[in-house]
Motif scaffolding. Structure first.
Motif, PDB file in Angstrom:
ATOM      1  N   GLY A   1       0.831  -1.211   0.000  1.00  0.00           N
ATOM      2  CA  GLY A   1       0.000   0.000   0.000  1.00  0.00           C
ATOM      3  C   GLY A   1       0.855   1.247   0.000  1.00  0.00           C
ATOM      4  N   GLY A   2       0.354   2.287  -0.657  1.00  0.00           N
ATOM      5  CA  GLY A   2       0.919   3.622  -0.509  1.00  0.00           C
ATOM      6  C   GLY A   2       2.275   3.847  -1.153  1.00  0.00           C
ATOM      7  N   ILE A   3       2.510   3.253  -2.320  1.00  0.00           N
ATOM      8  CA  ILE A   3       3.783   3.530  -3.017  1.00  0.00           C
ATOM      9  C   ILE A   3       3.822   5.017  -3.407  1.00  0.00           C
ATOM     10  N   HIS A   4       2.641   5.602  -3.575  1.00  0.00           N
ATOM     11  CA  HIS A   4       2.513   7.061  -3.717  1.00  0.00           C
ATOM     12  C   HIS A   4       2.010   7.622  -2.384  1.00  0.00           C
ATOM     13  N   GLY A   5       2.847   8.425  -1.735  1.00  0.00           N
ATOM     14  CA  GLY A   5       2.587   8.821  -0.349  1.00  0.00           C
ATOM     15  C   GLY A   5       1.349   9.661  -0.131  1.00  0.00           C
ATOM     16  N   ASP A   6       0.871  10.352  -1.180  1.00  0.00           N
ATOM     17  CA  ASP A   6      -0.309  11.206  -0.987  1.00  0.00           C
ATOM     18  C   ASP A   6      -1.620  10.447  -1.231  1.00  0.00           C
ATOM     19  N   GLU A   7      -1.537   9.165  -1.513  1.00  0.00           N
ATOM     20  CA  GLU A   7      -2.751   8.352  -1.715  1.00  0.00           C
ATOM     21  C   GLU A   7      -3.044   7.648  -0.388  1.00  0.00           C
ATOM     22  N   LYS A   8      -3.594   8.419   0.545  1.00  0.00           N
ATOM     23  CA  LYS A   8      -3.660   7.966   1.953  1.00  0.00           C
ATOM     24  C   LYS A   8      -4.548   6.751   2.139  1.00  0.00           C
ATOM     25  N   THR A   9      -5.647   6.695   1.391  1.00  0.00           N
ATOM     26  CA  THR A   9      -6.557   5.554   1.546  1.00  0.00           C
ATOM     27  C   THR A   9      -5.885   4.251   1.112  1.00  0.00           C
ATOM     28  N   ALA A  10      -4.898   4.366   0.198  1.00  0.00           N
ATOM     29  CA  ALA A  10      -4.227   3.172  -0.317  1.00  0.00           C
ATOM     30  C   ALA A  10      -3.423   2.475   0.779  1.00  0.00           C
ATOM     31  N   SER A  11      -2.943   3.239   1.752  1.00  0.00           N
ATOM     32  CA  SER A  11      -2.307   2.637   2.927  1.00  0.00           C
ATOM     33  C   SER A  11      -3.354   2.240   3.960  1.00  0.00           C
ATOM     34  N   ALA A  12      -4.320   3.132   4.180  1.00  0.00           N
ATOM     35  CA  ALA A  12      -5.307   2.900   5.255  1.00  0.00           C
ATOM     36  C   ALA A  12      -6.087   1.606   5.029  1.00  0.00           C
ATOM     37  N   ILE A  13      -6.471   1.335   3.788  1.00  0.00           N
ATOM     38  CA  ILE A  13      -7.312   0.151   3.543  1.00  0.00           C
ATOM     39  C   ILE A  13      -6.526  -1.139   3.821  1.00  0.00           C
ATOM     40  N   VAL A  14      -5.220  -1.092   3.648  1.00  0.00           N
ATOM     41  CA  VAL A  14      -4.417  -2.295   3.919  1.00  0.00           C
ATOM     42  C   VAL A  14      -4.415  -2.599   5.418  1.00  0.00           C
ATOM     43  N   PHE A  15      -4.417  -1.560   6.265  1.00  0.00           N
ATOM     44  CA  PHE A  15      -4.558  -1.800   7.711  1.00  0.00           C
ATOM     45  C   PHE A  15      -5.901  -2.469   8.011  1.00  0.00           C
ATOM     46  N   LYS A  16      -6.952  -2.035   7.311  1.00  0.00           N
ATOM     47  CA  LYS A  16      -8.285  -2.635   7.539  1.00  0.00           C
ATOM     48  C   LYS A  16      -8.278  -4.107   7.125  1.00  0.00           C
ATOM     49  N   TRP A  17      -7.563  -4.424   6.061  1.00  0.00           N
ATOM     50  CA  TRP A  17      -7.519  -5.820   5.605  1.00  0.00           C
ATOM     51  C   TRP A  17      -6.658  -6.678   6.542  1.00  0.00           C
ATOM     52  N   ILE A  18      -5.603  -6.082   7.113  1.00  0.00           N
ATOM     53  CA  ILE A  18      -4.810  -6.836   8.107  1.00  0.00           C
ATOM     54  C   ILE A  18      -5.717  -7.203   9.277  1.00  0.00           C
ATOM     55  N   ASP A  19      -6.581  -6.274   9.660  1.00  0.00           N
ATOM     56  CA  ASP A  19      -7.510  -6.554  10.763  1.00  0.00           C
ATOM     57  C   ASP A  19      -8.422  -7.729  10.413  1.00  0.00           C
ATOM     58  N   LYS A  20      -8.871  -7.789   9.165  1.00  0.00           N
ATOM     59  CA  LYS A  20      -9.723  -8.915   8.740  1.00  0.00           C
ATOM     60  C   LYS A  20      -8.942 -10.233   8.801  1.00  0.00           C
ATOM     61  N   LEU A  21      -7.698 -10.150   8.420  1.00  0.00           N
ATOM     62  CA  LEU A  21      -6.846 -11.342   8.470  1.00  0.00           C
ATOM     63  C   LEU A  21      -6.644 -11.786   9.924  1.00  0.00           C
ATOM     64  N   ASN A  22      -6.486 -10.802  10.819  1.00  0.00           N
ATOM     65  CA  ASN A  22      -6.303 -11.109  12.250  1.00  0.00           C
ATOM     66  C   ASN A  22      -7.533 -11.777  12.838  1.00  0.00           C
ATOM     67  N   THR A  23      -8.708 -11.303  12.430  1.00  0.00           N
ATOM     68  CA  THR A  23      -9.922 -11.847  13.039  1.00  0.00           C
ATOM     69  C   THR A  23     -10.308 -13.184  12.403  1.00  0.00           C
ATOM     70  N   ALA A  24      -9.654 -13.505  11.287  1.00  0.00           N
ATOM     71  CA  ALA A  24      -9.703 -14.863  10.719  1.00  0.00           C
ATOM     72  C   ALA A  24     -11.108 -15.395  10.485  1.00  0.00           C
TER      73      ALA A  24
END
Ligand SMILES: [Zn+2]
Length: 300
Positions: A98-121
């Motif tokens: 996520g976020g290879i372009h630093g000003d595309e903030k949602t592109a990083s944020a959504i990956v955190f949301k998906w990590i949470d989904k992976l955590n809750t399994a």
């Protein structure tokens, strides 16, 4: 109140403030220190990502750092044991960026949301994959006073990968097709930047079967490499954005023949709804399950 009592209270406050300033939190076992100190600056920039979302993402410093010295963070999530080992020799390996372009903030944020989904399994298939997840691959761009597309050295990391003929094609493309746009500056040489070198090294070491890179704000899906492109993740439809000298899609998909899915969210500052975040995730898992083969790993 007597003068003696006031003086006593003042001394007590003075002693306490000196103590509070000099106290070492590590000497106090009951004071919890944050497990991931990078989360404080990161969440100040990421829409809808709380400090606890970031802490529970369990990202680790990889050892590599950005141009300005910020750790390049990654989470390695090996596949769970598969109930029928004969059914699949190796898990599918997914590199999610996520976020290879630093000003595309949602592109990083959504990956955190998906990590949470992976955590809750909740989804079985997600846990059958081997993941390497790096939600913030351009931290200096994200954390700049005003977030930037480029890294701290002024380079568009997504033009800095070593595609064939980079030296001949990439500078010419930059000058002629972008009119030397500083937001798309390709760098002085392929892999001149610590962040692109790090992504390149992840690809070399992990040998992913598929790479998923999240961007914004074009609101489409793109695909490079052989194989079947995804048609739809959530509301995002397949629509080619283009192939550029030095891009990750060009290098990974066309040159290395690793399928590269580019997810372009519709807005770089505002997150999609929680339901849409979940739909994109689920459609992505289904597409990987149906279209990506782990057999290639053995032959690499
Ligand atoms: Zn982008």
């Amino acid at each position: 109140m007597s003068k003696i009592f006031c003086g006593w209270l003042l001394s007590l406050l003075l002693v306490f403030s000196v103590y509070a300033e000099n106290v070492n939190p590590s000497a106090l076992p009951n004071l919890k220190r944050p497990a991931n100190p990078w989360c404080v600056p990161l969440v100040s920039r990421l829409p809808k990502v709380s400090l606890s979302d970031c802490q529970s993402s369990a990202l680790q410093a990889s050892g590599a750092v950005s141009h300005k010295g910020f750790p390049l963070l990654i989470r390695d999530v090996p596949a769970n044991d598969i109930s029928d080992p004969s059914a699949r020799k190796q898990p599918i390996r997914i590199l999610l960026i996520g976020g290879i372009h630093g000003d595309e903030k949602t592109a990083s944020a959504i990956v955190f949301k998906w990590i949470d989904k992976l955590n809750t399994a909740k989804d079985k298939s997600a846990n059958e994959f081997h993941w390497k997840i790096a939600p913030v691959v351009n931290p200096d761009g994200l954390l700049a006073t005003k977030s930037t597309r480029v890294n701290a050295n002024g380079v568009d990391l997504n033009r800095n990968f070593p595609t064939p003929n980079w030296l001949a094609e990439a500078p010419q493309y930059w000058r002629k097709k972008t009119q030397s746009d500083p937001r798309r500056f390709l760098g002085k040489a392929p892999l001149s930047e610590p962040e692109s070198r790090w992504i390149f090294n992840q690809m070399e070491q992990f040998q992913p079967d598929v790479i998923i890179s999240v961007h914004a704000p074009f609101g489409v899906l793109d695909f490079d490499g052989s194989g079947t492109p995804p048609t739809k993740f959530g509301r995002l439809l397949f629509n080619r954005v283009g192939v550029y000298p030095g891009s990750l899609g060009n290098y990974g998909g066309v040159h290395k023949d690793i399928p590269v899915v580019t997810i372009e969210l519709p807005n770089s500052q505002q997150m999609p709804s929680d339901a849409e975040v979940a739909r994109i995730w689920q459609d992505m898992l289904n597409w990987v399950q149906e279209n990506i083969s782990p057999i290639k790993v053995a032959s690499k």
